[in-house]
Design an enzyme around this catalytic site. Structure first.
Site, PDB file in Angstrom:
ATOM      1  N   HIS A  74      -8.555   6.625  -1.253  1.00 12.95           N
ATOM      2  CA  HIS A  74      -8.300   5.185  -1.254  1.00 12.95           C
ATOM      3  C   HIS A  74      -6.850   4.893  -0.888  1.00 12.95           C
ATOM      4  CE1 HIS A  74      -7.271   1.334  -3.328  1.00 12.95           C
ATOM      5  NE2 HIS A  74      -8.411   0.962  -2.772  1.00 12.95           N
ATOM      6  N   LYS A 115      -0.939  15.130 -14.857  1.00 17.06           N
ATOM      7  CA  LYS A 115      -2.250  14.551 -15.117  1.00 17.06           C
ATOM      8  C   LYS A 115      -3.078  14.639 -13.841  1.00 17.06           C
ATOM      9  CE  LYS A 115      -0.805  11.448 -18.820  1.00 17.06           C
ATOM     10  NZ  LYS A 115      -0.777  10.043 -19.313  1.00 17.06           N
ATOM     11  N   THR A 158     -12.993  -1.477 -13.367  1.00 16.90           N
ATOM     12  CA  THR A 158     -13.776  -0.801 -12.330  1.00 16.90           C
ATOM     13  C   THR A 158     -14.876  -1.715 -11.805  1.00 16.90           C
ATOM     14  OG1 THR A 158     -13.342   1.312 -13.434  1.00 16.90           O
ATOM     15  CG2 THR A 158     -15.109   1.266 -11.801  1.00 16.90           C
ATOM     16  N   GLN A 175     -13.452  -4.173  -9.352  1.00 16.00           N
ATOM     17  CA  GLN A 175     -13.253  -3.573  -8.030  1.00 16.00           C
ATOM     18  C   GLN A 175     -14.562  -3.503  -7.248  1.00 16.00           C
ATOM     19  OE1 GLN A 175     -11.383  -0.102  -9.759  1.00 16.00           O
ATOM     20  NE2 GLN A 175      -9.440  -0.567  -8.760  1.00 16.00           N
ATOM     21  N   LYS A 205     -10.982  -1.368 -19.845  1.00 14.08           N
ATOM     22  CA  LYS A 205     -10.733  -0.569 -18.636  1.00 14.08           C
ATOM     23  C   LYS A 205     -11.960  -0.497 -17.735  1.00 14.08           C
ATOM     24  CE  LYS A 205      -9.432   4.059 -17.078  1.00 14.08           C
ATOM     25  NZ  LYS A 205      -9.078   5.444 -17.483  1.00 14.08           N
ATOM     26  N   LYS A 247       0.827  -1.217   0.000  1.00 16.76           N
ATOM     27  CA  LYS A 247       0.000   0.000   0.000  1.00 16.76           C
ATOM     28  C   LYS A 247       0.858   1.261   0.000  1.00 16.76           C
ATOM     29  CE  LYS A 247      -2.557  -2.130  -0.968  1.00 16.76           C
ATOM     30  NZ  LYS A 247      -3.492  -2.112  -2.125  1.00 16.76           N
TER      31      LYS A 247
END
Length: 357
Positions: A192, A181, A250, A253, A246, A166
């Site tokens: 998160h 970006k 998501t 998750q 992509k 992490k």
């Protein structure tokens, strides 16, 4: 005629100096937005620390097997690193890069970092599986084993390396900052990344095996897929057409968080001696991230798809109007119809050619 002496001529006026308009100052509104996200993240981080210190650390005994391990003596170093990460990613870093261009030459480092994360997360997934989830662990009720049994120690080490991973996750935000970006440094992203080390520390320190370890088993698997995507995306434009999946990342998750919530609910149906404070914490964090990832999915994919579809409909409507107007001028054009979206360009060229005749 007597020529006029040159001395009597008025001197020519020099041309005015060329001046360039002053450059417009760079738009720095995003800096205020990043700062706002950082403040919200620090608030959530403080809540996590207080909850862990009051409801987890006080009633539950720490695991003595990891007393001498790095960062495991106290949660404060982990909290300090997370706070420093928030400050660097939402305040110091973006402000340092505000009047500078993106750093060049980062692609090899990004590819190497993402490749390492794929291997490291796969290792954690394998160790957590071999430590119990691929065999002896129960999905409904699994108590923590604090002994020196090889399987229990293996799960303990997997949890510790998961905590270390992490901290390594912070590096991808560093790449966002250096590449300017900042649109990727969302509240979901920062929150998160900052929350996870603090939450995991209390879980590993006080309940280093058993039921709640499903969280890092699933999360490590998701991160294998996620960093594989990042590695392929860093290869450049020639690979990006193949990264159509992509949005399914998501969804993966979201399935991860849903699975943890269901698993924690099933404990209520059986007699299982698992600390309720840990179940509440893991469920609460899963609910929070499920909501944030769902909100991200709707904004990123659903609304964008509707906007693209609306734009395409407007374009087709405008093309039909051009065809109808041209048909009113030439009877030969009345038979033209827009049979498919792929025929747009061909039809438009035909209309203009016939109208010209």
């Amino acid at each position: 005629m007597t020529p006029t002496p040159s001395a009597s001529r008025p001197p020519a006026c020099p041309p005015p100096p060329l001046t360039t308009p002053p450059e417009a100052p760079p738009n720095t509104d995003y800096l205020d937005e990043l700062l706002r996200r950082g403040k919200w993240t620090l608030l959530v981080l403080a809540v996590c620390y207080v909850y862990g210190d009051v409801t987890v650390a006080r009633p539950l005994k720490p695991d003595p097997r990891q007393d001498q391990w790095l960062l495991m003596a106290s949660p404060l170093p982990t909290l300090a690193i997370s706070v420093l990460y928030v400050a660097l990613s939402t305040y110091w870093g973006p402000r340092y890069m505000a009047n500078r261009g993106p750093v060049t030459g980062l692609r090899p480092y990004m590819m190497a970092y993402n490749a390492f994360q794929v291997v490291f997360c796969a290792y954690i997934f394998w160790e957590a599986g071999m430590g119990g989830w691929f065999g002896s662990y129960s999905f409904v009720c699994q108590r923590c084993d604090y002994s020196n049994n090889p399987m229990a120690v293996r799960m303990l080490h997997a949890g510790y390396w998961y905590l270390v991973s992490k901290f390594l996750d912070f590096i991808d935000t560093l790449f966002f900052v250096l590449n300017k970006k900042t649109e990727h440094i969302s509240l979901l992203h920062v929150c998160h990344h900052a929350m996870m080390p603090v939450c995991i520390w209390y879980g590993i320190k006080h309940h280093s095996g058993g039921h709640t370890t499903l969280t890092f088993l699933l999360n490590s698997l998701v991160h294998v897929v996620m960093y594989l995507y990042y590695m392929l995306a860093a290869m450049g434009p020639r690979v990006r057409p193949y990264l159509w999946w992509k949005k399914y990342l998501t969804k993966l998750q979201m399935v991860q968080f849903s699975t943890v919530i269901v698993q924690n609910f099933l404990v209520l149906l059986v007699d299982c001696n698992i600390p309720s404070v840990l179940l509440v914490w893991t469920s609460g964090v899963s609910f929070l991230f499920f909501f944030l990832f769902t909100d991200f999915y709707i904004k990123e994919y659903r609304r964008k798809s509707k906007t693209q579809a609306s734009t395409r409909r407007e374009r087709l409507s405008g093309l039909r109007s051009v065809m109808e107007g041209a048909a009113s001028l030439s009877p030969d054009l009345r038979g033209l119809t827009l049979t498919s979206p792929a025929a747009e360009v061909t039809q438009l060229v035909t209309v203009r050619s016939r109208a010209a005749l």
